[in-house]
Design a protein around this motif. Structure first.
Motif, PDB file in Angstrom:
ATOM      1  N   UNK A  78       8.493  -0.828 -10.715  1.00 34.34           N
ATOM      2  CA  UNK A  78       8.171   0.451 -10.078  1.00 34.34           C
ATOM      3  C   UNK A  78       6.978   1.104 -10.777  1.00 34.34           C
ATOM      4  N   UNK A  79       6.979   1.088 -12.100  1.00 38.74           N
ATOM      5  CA  UNK A  79       5.861   1.677 -12.854  1.00 38.74           C
ATOM      6  C   UNK A  79       4.550   0.959 -12.521  1.00 38.74           C
ATOM      7  N   UNK A  80       4.592  -0.362 -12.418  1.00 34.63           N
ATOM      8  CA  UNK A  80       3.388  -1.126 -12.085  1.00 34.63           C
ATOM      9  C   UNK A  80       2.901  -0.794 -10.681  1.00 34.63           C
ATOM     10  N   UNK A  81       3.832  -0.653  -9.754  1.00 36.83           N
ATOM     11  CA  UNK A  81       3.452  -0.284  -8.388  1.00 36.83           C
ATOM     12  C   UNK A  81       2.739   1.062  -8.358  1.00 36.83           C
ATOM     13  N   UNK A  82       3.294   2.027  -9.071  1.00 35.06           N
ATOM     14  CA  UNK A  82       2.749   3.376  -9.038  1.00 35.06           C
ATOM     15  C   UNK A  82       1.423   3.494  -9.792  1.00 35.06           C
ATOM     16  N   UNK A  83       1.146   2.575 -10.714  1.00 31.43           N
ATOM     17  CA  UNK A  83      -0.107   2.595 -11.467  1.00 31.43           C
ATOM     18  C   UNK A  83      -1.215   1.806 -10.785  1.00 31.43           C
ATOM     19  N   UNK A  84      -0.855   0.926  -9.846  1.00 36.12           N
ATOM     20  CA  UNK A  84      -1.842   0.051  -9.217  1.00 36.12           C
ATOM     21  C   UNK A  84      -2.765   0.850  -8.304  1.00 36.12           C
ATOM     22  N   UNK A  85      -4.054   0.555  -8.386  1.00 36.06           N
ATOM     23  CA  UNK A  85      -5.053   1.201  -7.532  1.00 36.06           C
ATOM     24  C   UNK A  85      -5.841   0.114  -6.809  1.00 36.06           C
ATOM     25  N   UNK A  86      -6.045   0.275  -5.514  1.00 36.37           N
ATOM     26  CA  UNK A  86      -6.765  -0.695  -4.716  1.00 36.37           C
ATOM     27  C   UNK A  86      -8.273  -0.551  -4.830  1.00 36.37           C
ATOM     28  N   UNK A  87      -8.744   0.532  -5.399  1.00 34.01           N
ATOM     29  CA  UNK A  87     -10.189   0.775  -5.484  1.00 34.01           C
ATOM     30  C   UNK A  87     -10.822   0.152  -6.728  1.00 34.01           C
ATOM     31  N   UNK A  88     -10.030  -0.563  -7.514  1.00 36.03           N
ATOM     32  CA  UNK A  88     -10.547  -1.200  -8.712  1.00 36.03           C
ATOM     33  C   UNK A  88     -10.567  -0.287  -9.922  1.00 36.03           C
ATOM     34  N   UNK A  89     -10.100   0.928  -9.768  1.00 38.07           N
ATOM     35  CA  UNK A  89     -10.058   1.884 -10.869  1.00 38.07           C
ATOM     36  C   UNK A  89      -8.752   1.729 -11.636  1.00 38.07           C
ATOM     37  N   UNK A  90      -8.842   1.621 -12.939  1.00 38.86           N
ATOM     38  CA  UNK A  90      -7.654   1.566 -13.785  1.00 38.86           C
ATOM     39  C   UNK A  90      -7.191   2.981 -14.061  1.00 38.86           C
ATOM     40  N   UNK A  91      -5.859   3.138 -14.209  1.00 33.23           N
ATOM     41  CA  UNK A  91      -5.332   4.479 -14.534  1.00 33.23           C
ATOM     42  C   UNK A  91      -5.041   4.619 -15.980  1.00 33.23           C
ATOM     43  N   UNK A  95       0.839  -1.199   0.000  1.00 28.13           N
ATOM     44  CA  UNK A  95       0.000   0.000   0.000  1.00 28.13           C
ATOM     45  C   UNK A  95       0.875   1.250   0.000  1.00 28.13           C
ATOM     46  N   UNK A  96       1.901   1.269   0.848  1.00 28.21           N
ATOM     47  CA  UNK A  96       2.800   2.422   0.907  1.00 28.21           C
ATOM     48  C   UNK A  96       3.560   2.582  -0.408  1.00 28.21           C
ATOM     49  N   UNK A  97       3.985   1.481  -1.006  1.00 26.68           N
ATOM     50  CA  UNK A  97       4.739   1.547  -2.265  1.00 26.68           C
ATOM     51  C   UNK A  97       3.873   2.079  -3.403  1.00 26.68           C
ATOM     52  N   UNK A  98       2.601   1.684  -3.426  1.00 27.34           N
ATOM     53  CA  UNK A  98       1.719   2.158  -4.494  1.00 27.34           C
ATOM     54  C   UNK A  98       1.419   3.646  -4.370  1.00 27.34           C
ATOM     55  N   UNK A  99       1.611   4.183  -3.163  1.00 27.22           N
ATOM     56  CA  UNK A  99       1.421   5.627  -2.991  1.00 27.22           C
ATOM     57  C   UNK A  99       2.714   6.395  -3.239  1.00 27.22           C
ATOM     58  N   UNK A 100       3.790   5.674  -3.590  1.00 27.84           N
ATOM     59  CA  UNK A 100       5.041   6.318  -3.986  1.00 27.84           C
ATOM     60  C   UNK A 100       6.046   6.521  -2.883  1.00 27.84           C
ATOM     61  N   UNK A 101       5.843   5.934  -1.721  1.00 25.13           N
ATOM     62  CA  UNK A 101       6.805   6.090  -0.627  1.00 25.13           C
ATOM     63  C   UNK A 101       8.122   5.393  -0.998  1.00 25.13           C
ATOM     64  N   UNK A 102       9.230   6.154  -1.096  1.00 28.05           N
ATOM     65  CA  UNK A 102      10.499   5.589  -1.574  1.00 28.05           C
ATOM     66  C   UNK A 102      11.013   4.409  -0.752  1.00 28.05           C
ATOM     67  N   UNK A 103      10.867   4.463   0.560  1.00 31.00           N
ATOM     68  CA  UNK A 103      11.360   3.365   1.401  1.00 31.00           C
ATOM     69  C   UNK A 103      10.600   2.072   1.126  1.00 31.00           C
ATOM     70  N   UNK A 104       9.305   2.198   0.900  1.00 30.14           N
ATOM     71  CA  UNK A 104       8.489   1.020   0.612  1.00 30.14           C
ATOM     72  C   UNK A 104       8.820   0.449  -0.762  1.00 30.14           C
ATOM     73  N   UNK A 105       9.025   1.326  -1.747  1.00 33.78           N
ATOM     74  CA  UNK A 105       9.416   0.865  -3.083  1.00 33.78           C
ATOM     75  C   UNK A 105      10.752   0.125  -3.000  1.00 33.78           C
ATOM     76  N   UNK A 106      11.706   0.668  -2.251  1.00 33.52           N
ATOM     77  CA  UNK A 106      12.999  -0.004  -2.070  1.00 33.52           C
ATOM     78  C   UNK A 106      12.834  -1.362  -1.398  1.00 33.52           C
TER      79      UNK A 106
END
Length: 70
Positions: free
Chosen positions: A57-70, A13-24
């Motif tokens: 990383x791109x997939x993480x940042x595009x993923x939405x938990x609400x079922x909405x596609x970006x 969840x944190x990684x999908x919101x762009x938090x650098x530590x979570x992405x790492x």
């Protein structure tokens, strides 16, 4: 009981919101698999490895938990 083979849900969840530590943390978790996927003739192809990381990383940042596609 938590499965140690999975990235914790909270981290995803944190990684999908762009938090650098979570992405790492996600990249570290999958680092061995990424290296194996990057092997060519027994050598790690750095360009392939970097491409896989960028796509993850791109997939993480595009993923939405609400079922909405970006």
């Amino acid at each position: 009981m938590r499965n140690p083979n999975l990235v914790p849900y909270e981290t995803i969840v944190r990684a999908t919101s762009g938090e650098p530590e979570a992405v790492d943390e996600v990249l570290r978790h999958y680092s061995k698999r990424i290296r194996i996927a990057s092997l060519e003739n027994g050598q790690v192809n750095k360009d392939t490895e970097d491409n896989i990381k960028r796509r993850l990383i791109a997939a993480l940042l595009q993923y939405r938990f609400d079922g909405q596609a970006t």
